[in-house]
Design an enzyme around this catalytic site. Structure first.
Site, mmCIF file in Angstrom:
data_model
loop_
_atom_site.group_PDB
_atom_site.id
_atom_site.type_symbol
_atom_site.label_atom_id
_atom_site.label_comp_id
_atom_site.label_asym_id
_atom_site.label_seq_id
_atom_site.Cartn_x
_atom_site.Cartn_y
_atom_site.Cartn_z
ATOM 1 N N ASN A 45 -1.154 -9.112 -7.068
ATOM 2 C CA ASN A 45 -1.755 -10.456 -6.973
ATOM 3 C C ASN A 45 -0.787 -11.577 -7.371
ATOM 4 O O ASN A 45 -0.994 -12.278 -8.358
ATOM 5 C CB ASN A 45 -3.059 -10.506 -7.769
ATOM 6 N N PHE A 88 -10.476 -20.618 -4.581
ATOM 7 C CA PHE A 88 -11.100 -21.397 -5.666
ATOM 8 C C PHE A 88 -10.593 -22.842 -5.624
ATOM 9 O O PHE A 88 -11.360 -23.796 -5.729
ATOM 10 C CB PHE A 88 -10.782 -20.778 -7.036
ATOM 11 N N GLY A 127 -18.975 -10.472 -10.135
ATOM 12 C CA GLY A 127 -17.833 -11.149 -10.780
ATOM 13 C C GLY A 127 -17.216 -10.356 -11.913
ATOM 14 O O GLY A 127 -16.369 -10.868 -12.636
ATOM 15 N N ARG A 167 -7.625 -4.088 -11.521
ATOM 16 C CA ARG A 167 -6.216 -3.946 -11.087
ATOM 17 C C ARG A 167 -5.314 -4.543 -12.152
ATOM 18 O O ARG A 167 -5.396 -5.716 -12.468
ATOM 19 C CB ARG A 167 -5.985 -4.620 -9.742
ATOM 20 N N TYR A 221 -4.969 -1.793 5.817
ATOM 21 C CA TYR A 221 -3.896 -2.370 4.997
ATOM 22 C C TYR A 221 -3.308 -1.299 4.078
ATOM 23 O O TYR A 221 -2.098 -1.055 4.087
ATOM 24 C CB TYR A 221 -4.455 -3.536 4.172
ATOM 25 N N ASP A 222 -4.181 -0.656 3.313
ATOM 26 C CA ASP A 222 -3.698 0.266 2.271
ATOM 27 C C ASP A 222 -2.896 1.425 2.872
ATOM 28 O O ASP A 222 -1.807 1.755 2.409
ATOM 29 C CB ASP A 222 -4.877 0.860 1.482
ATOM 30 N N GLU A 223 -3.455 2.033 3.896
ATOM 31 C CA GLU A 223 -2.791 3.231 4.438
ATOM 32 C C GLU A 223 -1.497 2.882 5.157
ATOM 33 O O GLU A 223 -0.556 3.671 5.182
ATOM 34 C CB GLU A 223 -3.731 3.995 5.369
ATOM 35 N N THR A 249 -11.960 -7.019 -11.957
ATOM 36 C CA THR A 249 -10.825 -7.690 -12.613
ATOM 37 C C THR A 249 -9.560 -7.645 -11.754
ATOM 38 O O THR A 249 -9.406 -6.779 -10.882
ATOM 39 C CB THR A 249 -10.471 -7.043 -13.973
HETATM 40 N N1 UDP Z 1 -12.780 -13.202 -4.905
HETATM 41 C C1 UDP Z 1 -13.767 -14.083 -5.318
HETATM 42 N N2 UDP Z 1 -13.892 -15.276 -4.668
HETATM 43 C C2 UDP Z 1 -13.077 -15.634 -3.642
HETATM 44 C C3 UDP Z 1 -12.054 -14.728 -3.212
HETATM 45 C C4 UDP Z 1 -11.961 -13.504 -3.866
HETATM 46 O O1 UDP Z 1 -14.515 -13.809 -6.261
HETATM 47 O O2 UDP Z 1 -13.222 -16.741 -3.122
HETATM 48 C C5 UDP Z 1 -12.600 -11.936 -5.663
HETATM 49 C C6 UDP Z 1 -12.630 -10.674 -4.811
HETATM 50 O O3 UDP Z 1 -13.935 -10.142 -4.775
HETATM 51 C C7 UDP Z 1 -11.655 -9.768 -5.552
HETATM 52 C C8 UDP Z 1 -10.692 -10.715 -6.254
HETATM 53 O O4 UDP Z 1 -11.308 -11.989 -6.216
HETATM 54 O O5 UDP Z 1 -12.315 -9.028 -6.545
HETATM 55 C C9 UDP Z 1 -9.338 -10.811 -5.590
HETATM 56 O O6 UDP Z 1 -9.530 -11.014 -4.225
HETATM 57 P P1 UDP Z 1 -8.345 -11.418 -3.266
HETATM 58 O O7 UDP Z 1 -8.895 -11.674 -1.910
HETATM 59 O O8 UDP Z 1 -7.536 -12.507 -3.890
HETATM 60 O O9 UDP Z 1 -7.365 -10.148 -3.181
HETATM 61 P P2 UDP Z 1 -7.482 -8.585 -3.516
HETATM 62 O O10 UDP Z 1 -6.925 -8.462 -4.897
HETATM 63 O O11 UDP Z 1 -8.924 -8.167 -3.461
HETATM 64 O O12 UDP Z 1 -6.665 -7.930 -2.481
#
Ligand code: UDP
Length: 364
Positions: free
Chosen positions: A207, A224, A240, A315, A178-180, A243
């Site tokens: 996000n 969630f 957890g 982030r 994805y990133d590259e 951020t």
């Molecule tokens: N995450 C989480 N529970 C979930 C889905 C994601 O704790 O059900 C965390 C994940 O580890 C990350 C952040 O939420 O640190 C954001 O994840 P997401 O998949 O939304 O996108 P990302 O910002 O990583 O591309």
């Protein structure tokens, strides 16, 4: 389109864009990825502008292969045409095109780890094909949806992260496809600007969330919320402490379209909300608090290899550039945005939970 929440959002976006929207009057815009979350908001916004703001309607052509996009929220009409096509293959369009937005992509870590090669294809071949079309049609503006993932797991000294931070990205790790591909997509845009004078712009969303996201998208907020409606604990990956900052769709759309309709070519812009950087444990607790702490939050292992060690630790965007050059000013705080998202999800999917209705009606 029946959702009241989305209707309100579209009106908010259109009002903010009123001063710059005129450029679209009587023009044709092609969008790739129109059936996705952001694509649908764009189509609804143009539809609203056509009916309420523009002197002459803007015609929209959407190209999507439905690999993760689900459906369109507007119907085909003289001002909206949908084409099923994979933009990794060259695209032939017979009519004139004035503007192009390349929004096709596979942004969820769940899905870009399933569709590993398709993710690279749309970021690289898709971007090249969209740029070739821009060259052939001599467009007035071309915008590429890049990502805040171009920064990888940024050095803490560069958080909040400005556009000129070069990133800390693995070219072989679990997020590399994805990133590259987003990084190479931006490099292609710059090269087409330098070689063919294409008026390119790149946006790097941080996000972005809101109504219309698939509840099975697996990114943190939809995941969630879908767990909450199933009566499960909210799954917080790892310890957890990682951020994120979250940007509600109305703020993000205004930022994207301000960039797109500007003359700031060959520029990349962060689009997000720098306020409210929050740990994922904190995010779980915030949602639980909205419902009087009746929802359990539980630490668990990440869903796939894009989490765990590869999960960016922080982030948060530095928004100085877009604020000063384009007057961008995100307004929706995280709690309000989450409440709108939950209310939309409940209505749209007819989901019921004893915790939901009374609390939300008071607060949204
Ligand atoms: N995450 C989480 N529970 C979930 C889905 C994601 O704790 O059900 C965390 C994940 O580890 C990350 C952040 O939420 O640190 C954001 O994840 P997401 O998949 O939304 O996108 P990302 O910002 O990583 O591309």
């Amino acid at each position: 389109m029946k959702s009241k929440i989305i209707q309100e959002d579209i009106k908010t976006i259109a009002e903010e864009l009123r001063p710059v929207a005129d450029k679209l009057s009587g023009k044709t815009l092609l969008i790739t990825g129109g059936a996705g979350f952001i694509g649908n908001y764009l189509l609804l916004t143009i539809d609203f502008l056509n009916k309420n703001v523009l002197k002459k309607p803007c015609r929209v052509i959407s190209v999507d292969n439905f690999i993760t996009g689900l459906s369109y929220q507007i119907k085909e009409s003289p001002t909206f045409k949908a084409i099923k096509h994979d933009i990794k293959n060259p695209l032939k369009i017979d009519e004139d095109i004035d503007y192009i937005i390349h929004a096709a992509g596979i942004g969820s870590p769940k899905f870009y780890r399933i569709y590993k090669i398709e993710t690279i294809d749309v970021g690289v071949l898709g971007t090249k094909n969209a740029l070739e079309l821009a060259k052939e049609k001599n467009v007035k503006s071309f915008m590429f949806f890049s990502s805040s993932e171009v920064y990888g797991d940024p050095d803490p000294r560069f958080v909040p992260t400005p556009e000129d931070y070069n990133g800390n990205v693995s070219c072989t790790g679990p997020r590399s496809n994805y990133d590259e591909s987003k990084r190479l997509g931006e490099a292609l845009c710059v090269a087409y600007h330098e070689m063919h004078n294409i008026p390119v712009k790149m946006v790097r969303p941080f996000n972005v969330y809101g109504p219309g996201m698939r509840l099975d998208d697996y990114r943190v907020l939809p995941n969630f919320v879908s767990n909450m409606f199933k009566g499960n604990p909210l799954p917080v990956y790892g310890d957890g402490r990682q951020t994120r900052t979250f940007c509600y769709i109305t703020d993000a759309m205004v930022g994207f379209l301000k960039v797109f309709l500007s003359d700031l070519n060959k520029e990349s812009f962060n689009v997000g909300n720098e306020k409210g950087e929050i740990s994922m444990a904190g995010l779980g607790n915030l949602i639980s608090e909205i419902f009087d702490n009746k929802i359990e939050v539980k630490n668990t292992a990440g869903l796939n290899d894009a989490y765990g060690k590869s999960d960016p630790k922080r982030r948060c965007p530095d928004l100085t550039k877009i604020r000063t050059k384009l007057g961008y000013n995100p307004k929706v705080n995280l709690k309000t945005g989450i409440q709108r998202f939950i209310q939309w999800a409940a209505e749209e999917h007819n989901l019921k939970s004893p915790l939901i209705s009374p609390k939300l009606e008071k607060s949204v």
